[in-house]
Scaffold this motif. Structure first.
Motif, PDB file in Angstrom:
ATOM      1  N   SER A  29     119.562  60.066   4.007  1.00  8.63           N
ATOM      2  CA  SER A  29     120.052  59.283   5.132  1.00  8.63           C
ATOM      3  C   SER A  29     121.394  59.847   5.559  1.00  8.63           C
ATOM      4  CB  SER A  29     120.209  57.814   4.716  1.00  8.63           C
ATOM      5  OG  SER A  29     121.126  57.151   5.564  1.00  8.63           O
ATOM      6  N   VAL A  30     121.516  60.146   6.849  1.00 10.37           N
ATOM      7  CA  VAL A  30     122.780  60.672   7.372  1.00 10.37           C
ATOM      8  C   VAL A  30     123.907  59.678   7.123  1.00 10.37           C
ATOM      9  CG1 VAL A  30     123.980  61.390   9.472  1.00 10.37           C
ATOM     10  CG2 VAL A  30     121.598  62.065   9.102  1.00 10.37           C
ATOM     11  N   LYS A  36     116.703  55.231  14.989  1.00  3.59           N
ATOM     12  CA  LYS A  36     117.790  54.309  15.356  1.00  3.59           C
ATOM     13  C   LYS A  36     117.549  53.719  16.738  1.00  3.59           C
ATOM     14  CE  LYS A  36     121.574  56.302  12.631  1.00  3.59           C
ATOM     15  NZ  LYS A  36     122.842  57.049  12.675  1.00  3.59           N
ATOM     16  N   ARG A  37     117.081  54.560  17.669  1.00  6.06           N
ATOM     17  CA  ARG A  37     116.784  54.061  19.016  1.00  6.06           C
ATOM     18  C   ARG A  37     115.642  53.053  18.975  1.00  6.06           C
ATOM     19  NH1 ARG A  37     117.984  59.522  20.069  1.00  6.06           N
ATOM     20  NH2 ARG A  37     115.780  60.139  20.064  1.00  6.06           N
ATOM     21  N   LEU A  38     114.625  53.303  18.143  1.00  8.14           N
ATOM     22  CA  LEU A  38     113.528  52.350  18.005  1.00  8.14           C
ATOM     23  C   LEU A  38     114.027  51.031  17.419  1.00  8.14           C
ATOM     24  CD1 LEU A  38     110.438  54.274  16.555  1.00  8.14           C
ATOM     25  CD2 LEU A  38     110.924  53.720  18.931  1.00  8.14           C
ATOM     26  N   GLY A  39     114.811  51.135  16.356  1.00 11.65           N
ATOM     27  CA  GLY A  39     115.274  49.943  15.657  1.00 11.65           C
ATOM     28  C   GLY A  39     116.078  49.008  16.536  1.00 11.65           C
ATOM     29  N   GLU A  40     116.790  49.593  17.488  1.00  9.36           N
ATOM     30  CA  GLU A  40     117.619  48.777  18.377  1.00  9.36           C
ATOM     31  C   GLU A  40     116.785  47.883  19.292  1.00  9.36           C
ATOM     32  OE1 GLU A  40     119.798  51.789  20.385  1.00  9.36           O
ATOM     33  OE2 GLU A  40     121.157  52.173  18.705  1.00  9.36           O
ATOM     34  N   GLY A  41     115.525  48.251  19.543  1.00 13.60           N
ATOM     35  CA  GLY A  41     114.751  47.496  20.521  1.00 13.60           C
ATOM     36  C   GLY A  41     113.369  47.070  20.084  1.00 13.60           C
ATOM     37  N   ARG A  86     113.532  57.059   3.983  1.00 22.76           N
ATOM     38  CA  ARG A  86     114.815  56.891   4.675  1.00 22.76           C
ATOM     39  C   ARG A  86     114.619  56.346   6.094  1.00 22.76           C
ATOM     40  NH1 ARG A  86     115.369  58.532   0.237  1.00 22.76           N
ATOM     41  NH2 ARG A  86     115.303  56.283  -0.036  1.00 22.76           N
ATOM     42  N   LEU A  87     113.522  56.722   6.764  1.00 28.64           N
ATOM     43  CA  LEU A  87     113.292  56.245   8.132  1.00 28.64           C
ATOM     44  C   LEU A  87     113.128  54.733   8.173  1.00 28.64           C
ATOM     45  CD1 LEU A  87     110.906  58.988   9.577  1.00 28.64           C
ATOM     46  CD2 LEU A  87     113.354  58.699  10.017  1.00 28.64           C
ATOM     47  N   VAL A  88     112.468  54.172   7.165  1.00 24.02           N
ATOM     48  CA  VAL A  88     112.336  52.710   7.090  1.00 24.02           C
ATOM     49  C   VAL A  88     113.717  52.069   6.967  1.00 24.02           C
ATOM     50  CG1 VAL A  88     111.417  50.791   5.729  1.00 24.02           C
ATOM     51  CG2 VAL A  88     110.021  52.840   6.092  1.00 24.02           C
ATOM     52  N   ALA A 133     115.650  52.281  10.286  1.00 27.19           N
ATOM     53  CA  ALA A 133     115.150  51.335  11.294  1.00 27.19           C
ATOM     54  C   ALA A 133     115.697  49.936  11.047  1.00 27.19           C
ATOM     55  CB  ALA A 133     113.624  51.325  11.283  1.00 27.19           C
ATOM     56  N   LEU A 134     115.700  49.505   9.801  1.00 30.04           N
ATOM     57  CA  LEU A 134     116.210  48.164   9.477  1.00 30.04           C
ATOM     58  C   LEU A 134     117.710  48.059   9.759  1.00 30.04           C
ATOM     59  CD1 LEU A 134     114.219  47.565   6.173  1.00 30.04           C
ATOM     60  CD2 LEU A 134     113.921  46.330   8.338  1.00 30.04           C
ATOM     61  N   ARG A 135     118.444  49.094   9.398  1.00 28.80           N
ATOM     62  CA  ARG A 135     119.883  49.080   9.659  1.00 28.80           C
ATOM     63  C   ARG A 135     120.186  49.054  11.153  1.00 28.80           C
ATOM     64  NH1 ARG A 135     122.629  53.545   5.619  1.00 28.80           N
ATOM     65  NH2 ARG A 135     122.209  52.485   3.645  1.00 28.80           N
ATOM     66  N   ALA A 136     119.304  49.668  11.938  1.00 26.27           N
ATOM     67  CA  ALA A 136     119.539  49.761  13.380  1.00 26.27           C
ATOM     68  C   ALA A 136     119.211  48.467  14.109  1.00 26.27           C
ATOM     69  CB  ALA A 136     118.726  50.906  13.961  1.00 26.27           C
ATOM     70  N   GLY A 137     118.552  47.524  13.413  1.00 26.33           N
ATOM     71  CA  GLY A 137     118.308  46.234  14.042  1.00 26.33           C
ATOM     72  C   GLY A 137     116.870  45.798  14.131  1.00 26.33           C
TER      73      GLY A 137
END
Length: 323
Positions: free
Chosen positions: A182-183, A220-225, A242-244, A247-251
């Motif tokens: 994760s970055v 991150k863009r997906l998670g936001e919306g 890490r992608l899961v 996504a959760l961190r992004a919202g």
């Protein structure tokens, strides 16, 4: 347990589906799979592969069907058959043993992982002790640590590990990272290390591989919306897991890792109006299409491809396969 919702074509509710871009195979994975395929074409079956060529069950099973035999260690391979080393990289002792046994071997290590190996050797030659940020036991970490003598590298997995790390003597320090982290987690760990050891160089964007970075930014863009994000990938795939988390961190209200469409519990979509779909770097595109088809069979789905980084990177195959 997979729950299959009944399909009622005349009573399907509307669902917006956003596809992440980029998603799925990266250049390193594509190269590694091609190496196994071409080796089977050139040498015939069986071709042995040390460890899973990439961390995806579907890819591994397809290659098995073509004549690949997956093994854990080199001593399970006969001397007279070719062996391929996985995309994650191997300790130096592995090709050395293959050469001593006069085996035909093909190194499918991702060139970006090989770059980490070269940098670790360069730091070691300069007298530095190396801090490796990564996950214990992951094949890439095992391979990187196996490039240098024991004790030359200290593995740091968390910010707490970074706080507890003690410099060995007065050795100058350098660091390297597993390419599929994760970055954001890596930045947090590096911030702790930089605070404690200001002489460490500033992080570079390329410390995490371009494909991992691009897929995390897309998610991150997906998670936001999105209400739910489905990530196609195997549970032992670090970049997919890490992608899961990203996504959760992004919202995103929810995010799930699935091997394929058959693993989707359709009750997860209760109340979902916007669904995000992506795939880890070792997941084939056909699995994504299968999932979209399954969604369309159950919902009046409007599928939208998100704008994102277009990847044009390609890596050369070994000369042994192109000559």
């Amino acid at each position: 347990m997979t729950v299959h919702a009944p399909i009622h074509p005349t009573a399907r509710r509307a669902l917006t589906v956003r596809l992440a871009t980029p998603r799925g195979f990266c250049a390193g994975v594509d190269r590694a799979i091609q190496i196994v395929e071409r080796a089977i074409e050139k040498f015939g079956a069986p071709v042995y592969v040390r460890h899973e060529i990439v961390h995806n069950r579907h890819v591994v099973e397809r290659l098995k069907g073509m004549g690949a035999v997956f093994v854990k260690e080199l001593d399970e391979c006969p001397d007279d058959r070719p062996v391929v080393f996985s995309a994650h990289g191997v300790p130096k002792s592995v090709p050395a043993t293959a050469r001593a046994r006069e085996m035909v071997y093909l190194d499918a290590t991702c060139p970006l992982v090989s770059k980490v190996h070269v940098e670790a050797e360069r730091h070691h030659a300069a007298g530095c002790h190396i801090i490796l940020i990564g996950h214990a036991g992951h094949p890439e970490v095992v391979g990187t640590m196996g490039q240098l003598p024991a004790g030359a590298i200290t593995l740091v997995e968390t910010a707490a590990d970074a706080e507890a790390f003690q410099r060995p003597g007065d050795a100058p320090l350098a660091y390297a990272t597993q390419t599929t982290l994760s970055v954001d987690d890596t930045s947090e760990i590096l911030a702790v290390l930089k605070r404690r050891f200001p002489e460490l160089p500033d992080p570079h964007k390329e410390d995490i591989c371009y494909a991992t970075t691009n897929r995390q930014e897309a998610v991150k863009r997906l998670g936001e919306g999105c209400d739910l994000v489905l990530v196609i990938g195997s549970a032992n795939s670090s970049n997919s897991v890490r992608l899961v988390e990203v996504a959760l961190r992004a919202g995103a209200r929810d995010a799930r890792l699935v091997d394929d469409a058959t693993q989707v519990d359709w009750s997860w979509l209760d109340g979902v109006t916007t669904l995000g779909i992506t795939a880890g770097a070792s997941a084939p595109e056909r699995l994504i299409q299968d999932l979209i088809d399954a969604v369309r069979a159950r919902f009046d789905a409007d599928v939208i491809e998100d704008a994102g980084e277009r990847e044009t990177v390609a890596f050369k195959l070994p000369r042994l396969l192109t000559a």
